[in-house]
Write an enzyme that holds these catalytic residues in place. Structure first.
Site, PDB file in Angstrom:
ATOM      1  N   ASP A  12       3.224  20.725  87.952  1.00  0.00           N
ATOM      2  CA  ASP A  12       2.833  20.148  89.240  1.00  0.00           C
ATOM      3  C   ASP A  12       3.261  21.078  90.364  1.00  0.00           C
ATOM      4  O   ASP A  12       4.234  21.826  90.224  1.00  0.00           O
ATOM      5  CB  ASP A  12       3.489  18.765  89.389  1.00  0.00           C
ATOM      6  CG  ASP A  12       2.846  17.961  90.497  1.00  0.00           C
ATOM      7  OD1 ASP A  12       1.698  18.254  90.883  1.00  0.00           O
ATOM      8  OD2 ASP A  12       3.504  17.020  90.992  1.00  0.00           O
ATOM      9  N   ASN A  60      -7.194  12.980  87.474  1.00  0.00           N
ATOM     10  CA  ASN A  60      -7.500  14.146  88.324  1.00  0.00           C
ATOM     11  C   ASN A  60      -8.988  14.251  88.665  1.00  0.00           C
ATOM     12  O   ASN A  60      -9.369  14.959  89.603  1.00  0.00           O
ATOM     13  CB  ASN A  60      -7.034  15.458  87.676  1.00  0.00           C
ATOM     14  CG  ASN A  60      -5.529  15.645  87.675  1.00  0.00           C
ATOM     15  OD1 ASN A  60      -4.963  16.301  86.815  1.00  0.00           O
ATOM     16  ND2 ASN A  60      -4.852  15.069  88.662  1.00  0.00           N
TER      17      ASN A  60
HETATM   18  C1  IPE Z   1      -0.890  20.434  89.285  1.00  0.00           C
HETATM   19  O1  IPE Z   1      -0.774  20.850  90.599  1.00  0.00           O
HETATM   20  C2  IPE Z   1      -2.141  20.970  88.638  1.00  0.00           C
HETATM   21  C3  IPE Z   1      -3.145  19.951  88.291  1.00  0.00           C
HETATM   22  C4  IPE Z   1      -3.014  18.665  88.402  1.00  0.00           C
HETATM   23  C5  IPE Z   1      -4.407  20.447  87.742  1.00  0.00           C
HETATM   24  P1  IPE Z   1      -1.339  19.967  91.776  1.00  0.00           P
HETATM   25  O2  IPE Z   1      -2.767  20.336  92.021  1.00  0.00           O
HETATM   26  O3  IPE Z   1      -1.108  18.509  91.514  1.00  0.00           O
HETATM   27  O4  IPE Z   1      -0.450  20.463  92.993  1.00  0.00           O
HETATM   28  P2  IPE Z   1       0.115  19.585  94.181  1.00  0.00           P
HETATM   29  O5  IPE Z   1       0.901  18.446  93.586  1.00  0.00           O
HETATM   30  O6  IPE Z   1      -1.054  19.113  94.980  1.00  0.00           O
HETATM   31  O7  IPE Z   1       0.996  20.519  94.929  1.00  0.00           O
HETATM   32 MG    MG Z   2       0.339  17.143  92.045  1.00  0.00          MG
END
Ligand code: IPE
Ligand code: MG
Length: 234
Positions: A12, A60
């Site tokens: 993350d 996601n």
């Molecule tokens: C994690 O990083 C990667 C995925 C979920 C694909 P994020 O995209 O959640 O990064 P932040 O939490 O917005 O900084």
């Molecule tokens: Mg994230």
């Protein structure tokens, strides 16, 4: 010393890593993949046998279409390097998650990676993509019902065989990016895991950070609900 058989990582902080530098979130994802490629061999060189990594949750898909599309392209176009790294290090790649909603290009890539690494036996890299922990339990129950498994054959150990992959419980979970939550990751396998949270954004995660987590884990007494083991104190 506690032996880690199965390590889980919730990666993350890719987006915040990019934002902090005035960059587009997608560059954070690209850098995150670079970090993953660097850290995978290091993890297996530290004696860990299985690595489960949460790269994309079912939830996601709620992100803006452009970001989802970018991530899907990243997986289908850039997983080749990960494939080479795993072949070089004798690591087998498996995937956990639902097939629905994934573009054909990603499914094809998954198939290619699984096939090309299937005879590797030094370790297993379990890539959780379009994965949700509750969905995994739902899919497990459906499988058990479909296979008409008699209820007296069901117990805690057997259930592992009905998860997406038949892997042992997770010993240690690392989450980068500062949030202290499980986010629907491998709910059944995390029952007795030790948890390690770091503020480091995933693109900055490195060997030093990994060793810190492993060292804390090594100094933790794992009791699995039992009492302190006095026989080990001398
Ligand atoms: C994690 O990083 C990667 C995925 C979920 C694909 P994020 O995209 O959640 O990064 P932040 O939490 O917005 O900084
Ligand atoms: Mg994230």
């Amino acid at each position: 010393m506690n032996k880690i058989k199965h390590l889980g990582i919730i990666l993350d902080g890719n987006g915040r890593w990019a934002k902090k530098r005035g960059l587009n979130r997608s560059l954070g994802h690209k850098e995150g993949l670079n970090t993953l490629e660097k850290i995978v061999p290091v993890i297996f060189n530290n004696g860990i046998e299985i690595l489960s990594i949460f790269v994309f949750s079912t939830e996601n898909f709620k992100r803006p279409e452009a970001e989802v599309n970018y991530l899907m392209k990243l997986f289908s176009n850039n997983f080749d390097k990960l494939n080479n790294i795993c072949n070089k290090n004798n690591i087998k790649i498996v995937f956990s998650g639902r097939v629905e909603n994934l573009p054909k290009s990603v499914l094809k890539t998954e198939e290619k990676l699984v096939l090309s690494t299937k005879n590797n036996h030094r370790g297993i890299l379990n890539i959780c993509l379009n994965y949700g922990g509750q969905s995994e339990i739902v899919d497990m129950v459906k499988k058990i019902i479909d296979e008409k498994v008699p209820s007296d054959k069901i117990n805690e150990e057997i259930l592992y065989k009905y998860l997406y992959q038949d892997l042992p419980p997770i010993d240690l979970l690392i989450r980068t990016g500062g949030n202290k939550r499980i986010s629907n990751f491998m709910l059944y396998s995390l029952a007795y895991s030790e948890l390690y949270f770091t503020d480091t954004y995933f693109p900055d995660f490195n060997e030093e950070e990994l060793l810190k987590a492993l060292s804390i884990y090594n100094h933790t007494e794992r009791r699995f609900g039992g009492l302190k083991d006095e026989t080990k104190s001398n």
